[in-house]
Write a protein that holds these residues in place. Structure first.
Motif, PDB file in Angstrom:
ATOM      1  N   TRP A  88       0.833  -1.197   0.000  1.00 15.08           N
ATOM      2  CA  TRP A  88       0.000   0.000   0.000  1.00 15.08           C
ATOM      3  C   TRP A  88       0.868   1.247   0.000  1.00 15.08           C
ATOM      4  O   TRP A  88       2.080   1.190   0.158  1.00 15.08           O
ATOM      5  N   ARG A  89       0.226   2.394  -0.166  1.00 15.11           N
ATOM      6  CA  ARG A  89       0.920   3.672  -0.312  1.00 15.11           C
ATOM      7  C   ARG A  89       0.428   4.668   0.736  1.00 15.11           C
ATOM      8  O   ARG A  89      -0.765   4.802   0.966  1.00 15.11           O
ATOM      9  N   LEU A  90       1.369   5.412   1.323  1.00 24.12           N
ATOM     10  CA  LEU A  90       1.066   6.503   2.241  1.00 24.12           C
ATOM     11  C   LEU A  90       1.326   7.811   1.497  1.00 24.12           C
ATOM     12  O   LEU A  90       2.404   7.993   0.927  1.00 24.12           O
ATOM     13  N   VAL A  91       0.345   8.704   1.501  1.00 22.25           N
ATOM     14  CA  VAL A  91       0.492   9.999   0.840  1.00 22.25           C
ATOM     15  C   VAL A  91       0.153  11.099   1.843  1.00 22.25           C
ATOM     16  O   VAL A  91      -0.915  11.075   2.455  1.00 22.25           O
ATOM     17  N   VAL A  92       1.069  12.047   2.004  1.00 25.46           N
ATOM     18  CA  VAL A  92       0.863  13.200   2.879  1.00 25.46           C
ATOM     19  C   VAL A  92       0.879  14.434   1.988  1.00 25.46           C
ATOM     20  O   VAL A  92       1.815  14.638   1.215  1.00 25.46           O
ATOM     21  N   ILE A  93      -0.168  15.255   2.084  1.00 28.32           N
ATOM     22  CA  ILE A  93      -0.236  16.518   1.353  1.00 28.32           C
ATOM     23  C   ILE A  93      -0.046  17.637   2.363  1.00 28.32           C
ATOM     24  O   ILE A  93      -0.690  17.644   3.413  1.00 28.32           O
ATOM     25  N   GLY A  94       0.833  18.571   2.071  1.00 27.91           N
ATOM     26  CA  GLY A  94       1.098  19.647   3.014  1.00 27.91           C
ATOM     27  C   GLY A  94       1.521  20.917   2.318  1.00 27.91           C
ATOM     28  O   GLY A  94       1.584  20.996   1.085  1.00 27.91           O
ATOM     29  N   LEU A  95       1.796  21.924   3.126  1.00 26.33           N
ATOM     30  CA  LEU A  95       2.279  23.221   2.651  1.00 26.33           C
ATOM     31  C   LEU A  95       3.714  23.411   3.108  1.00 26.33           C
ATOM     32  O   LEU A  95       4.066  23.019   4.220  1.00 26.33           O
ATOM     33  N   ALA A  96       4.515  24.025   2.274  1.00 26.56           N
ATOM     34  CA  ALA A  96       5.913  24.277   2.616  1.00 26.56           C
ATOM     35  C   ALA A  96       6.191  25.771   2.620  1.00 26.56           C
ATOM     36  O   ALA A  96       5.515  26.550   1.945  1.00 26.56           O
ATOM     37  N   ASN A  97       7.196  26.144   3.371  1.00 24.28           N
ATOM     38  CA  ASN A  97       7.638  27.519   3.462  1.00 24.28           C
ATOM     39  C   ASN A  97       8.896  27.679   2.603  1.00 24.28           C
ATOM     40  O   ASN A  97       9.719  26.773   2.532  1.00 24.28           O
ATOM     41  N   ASN A  98       9.039  28.808   1.959  1.00 23.71           N
ATOM     42  CA  ASN A  98      10.229  29.072   1.150  1.00 23.71           C
ATOM     43  C   ASN A  98      11.393  29.433   2.060  1.00 23.71           C
ATOM     44  O   ASN A  98      11.292  30.347   2.867  1.00 23.71           O
ATOM     45  N   ARG A 137      12.041  17.655   2.997  1.00 24.76           N
ATOM     46  CA  ARG A 137      12.762  16.570   2.325  1.00 24.76           C
ATOM     47  C   ARG A 137      13.645  15.791   3.304  1.00 24.76           C
ATOM     48  O   ARG A 137      13.733  14.575   3.253  1.00 24.76           O
ATOM     49  N   ARG A 138      14.294  16.520   4.215  1.00 20.43           N
ATOM     50  CA  ARG A 138      15.145  15.866   5.215  1.00 20.43           C
ATOM     51  C   ARG A 138      14.300  14.991   6.150  1.00 20.43           C
ATOM     52  O   ARG A 138      14.671  13.848   6.450  1.00 20.43           O
ATOM     53  N   ALA A 139      13.157  15.495   6.585  1.00 22.81           N
ATOM     54  CA  ALA A 139      12.267  14.715   7.458  1.00 22.81           C
ATOM     55  C   ALA A 139      11.764  13.477   6.733  1.00 22.81           C
ATOM     56  O   ALA A 139      11.719  12.387   7.314  1.00 22.81           O
ATOM     57  N   ALA A 140      11.426  13.620   5.461  1.00 19.01           N
ATOM     58  CA  ALA A 140      10.947  12.477   4.680  1.00 19.01           C
ATOM     59  C   ALA A 140      12.041  11.419   4.564  1.00 19.01           C
ATOM     60  O   ALA A 140      11.783  10.227   4.761  1.00 19.01           O
ATOM     61  N   ARG A 141      13.242  11.851   4.284  1.00 15.72           N
ATOM     62  CA  ARG A 141      14.364  10.917   4.151  1.00 15.72           C
ATOM     63  C   ARG A 141      14.656  10.210   5.479  1.00 15.72           C
ATOM     64  O   ARG A 141      14.896   9.004   5.515  1.00 15.72           O
ATOM     65  N   ASP A 142      14.592  10.964   6.588  1.00 12.57           N
ATOM     66  CA  ASP A 142      14.899  10.388   7.896  1.00 12.57           C
ATOM     67  C   ASP A 142      13.798   9.460   8.401  1.00 12.57           C
ATOM     68  O   ASP A 142      14.083   8.419   8.994  1.00 12.57           O
ATOM     69  N   MET A 143      12.540   9.850   8.209  1.00 11.56           N
ATOM     70  CA  MET A 143      11.423   9.071   8.755  1.00 11.56           C
ATOM     71  C   MET A 143      11.030   7.889   7.881  1.00 11.56           C
ATOM     72  O   MET A 143      10.696   6.825   8.399  1.00 11.56           O
ATOM     73  N   LEU A 144      11.034   8.103   6.571  1.00  6.86           N
ATOM     74  CA  LEU A 144      10.604   7.062   5.640  1.00  6.86           C
ATOM     75  C   LEU A 144      11.589   6.982   4.475  1.00  6.86           C
ATOM     76  O   LEU A 144      11.351   7.542   3.400  1.00  6.86           O
ATOM     77  N   PRO A 145      12.714   6.292   4.671  1.00  6.59           N
ATOM     78  CA  PRO A 145      13.690   6.173   3.583  1.00  6.59           C
ATOM     79  C   PRO A 145      13.027   5.606   2.329  1.00  6.59           C
ATOM     80  O   PRO A 145      12.204   4.706   2.403  1.00  6.59           O
ATOM     81  N   GLY A 146      13.376   6.187   1.202  1.00  6.93           N
ATOM     82  CA  GLY A 146      12.801   5.755  -0.071  1.00  6.93           C
ATOM     83  C   GLY A 146      11.546   6.522  -0.453  1.00  6.93           C
ATOM     84  O   GLY A 146      11.006   6.314  -1.537  1.00  6.93           O
ATOM     85  N   SER A 147      11.093   7.416   0.430  1.00  8.29           N
ATOM     86  CA  SER A 147       9.906   8.207   0.086  1.00  8.29           C
ATOM     87  C   SER A 147      10.299   9.331  -0.869  1.00  8.29           C
ATOM     88  O   SER A 147      11.470   9.666  -1.028  1.00  8.29           O
ATOM     89  N   TRP A 153       2.265  26.209  -3.319  1.00  4.28           N
ATOM     90  CA  TRP A 153       3.162  25.907  -2.216  1.00  4.28           C
ATOM     91  C   TRP A 153       2.877  24.561  -1.558  1.00  4.28           C
ATOM     92  O   TRP A 153       3.296  24.285  -0.452  1.00  4.28           O
ATOM     93  N   ARG A 154       2.185  23.686  -2.257  1.00  5.65           N
ATOM     94  CA  ARG A 154       1.853  22.374  -1.716  1.00  5.65           C
ATOM     95  C   ARG A 154       2.885  21.332  -2.145  1.00  5.65           C
ATOM     96  O   ARG A 154       3.565  21.482  -3.146  1.00  5.65           O
ATOM     97  N   TYR A 155       2.951  20.287  -1.346  1.00  7.08           N
ATOM     98  CA  TYR A 155       3.800  19.155  -1.693  1.00  7.08           C
ATOM     99  C   TYR A 155       3.034  17.866  -1.452  1.00  7.08           C
ATOM    100  O   TYR A 155       2.075  17.824  -0.681  1.00  7.08           O
ATOM    101  N   ALA A 156       3.478  16.823  -2.128  1.00  6.64           N
ATOM    102  CA  ALA A 156       2.983  15.477  -1.885  1.00  6.64           C
ATOM    103  C   ALA A 156       4.181  14.637  -1.465  1.00  6.64           C
ATOM    104  O   ALA A 156       5.195  14.592  -2.159  1.00  6.64           O
ATOM    105  N   TRP A 157       4.053  14.004  -0.311  1.00  2.37           N
ATOM    106  CA  TRP A 157       5.087  13.130   0.231  1.00  2.37           C
ATOM    107  C   TRP A 157       4.547  11.717   0.092  1.00  2.37           C
ATOM    108  O   TRP A 157       3.524  11.380   0.679  1.00  2.37           O
ATOM    109  N   VAL A 158       5.202  10.903  -0.706  1.00  2.00           N
ATOM    110  CA  VAL A 158       4.680   9.578  -1.057  1.00  2.00           C
ATOM    111  C   VAL A 158       5.677   8.507  -0.630  1.00  2.00           C
ATOM    112  O   VAL A 158       6.879   8.610  -0.895  1.00  2.00           O
ATOM    113  N   TRP A 159       5.153   7.472   0.037  1.00  5.16           N
ATOM    114  CA  TRP A 159       5.966   6.337   0.455  1.00  5.16           C
ATOM    115  C   TRP A 159       5.197   5.057   0.202  1.00  5.16           C
ATOM    116  O   TRP A 159       4.022   4.955   0.561  1.00  5.16           O
TER     117      TRP A 159
END
Length: 93
Positions: free
Chosen positions: A9-19, A64-74, A82-88
């Motif tokens: 299965w797939r986990l998808v997180v949609i969020g807002l990022a700051n520049n 990106r750093r949090a994604a790499r640390d929490m869910l490697p391969g995401s 200003w939205r992002y999709a974080w997919v694992w």
């Protein structure tokens, strides 16, 4: 949440990022015409009324750093407004 996800299965997180950098601001500049169009279309408001809104506190690189640390391969992908999709994807066992 990742531990609750079934294999395959797939986990998808949609969020807002700051520049956080000038490059972030330049890339995010592409969202300004879309934001203006949507605000005009919705009567001058920047979003749905009555919904709580909070400015994002993490920058693109922090996300990106949090994604790499929490869910490697995401993967983290930028989207308009200003939205992002974080997919694992949880691999099948």
């Amino acid at each position: 949440m990742a531990a609750l996800l079934a294999p395959g299965w797939r986990l998808v997180v949609i969020g807002l990022a700051n520049n956080g950098t000038p490059l972030d601001r330049l890339i995010s500049g592409a969202s300004v015409p879309a934001a203006l169009f949507l605000a005009r279309r919705h009567g001058g408001t920047s979003g749905p009324s009555g919904l709580p809104m909070e400015d994002p506190d993490m920058t693109w690189s922090e996300i990106r750093r949090a994604a790499r640390d929490m869910l490697p391969g995401s993967r983290v992908r930028r989207h308009l407004l200003w939205r992002y999709a974080w997919v694992w994807d949880r691999r099948s066992s």
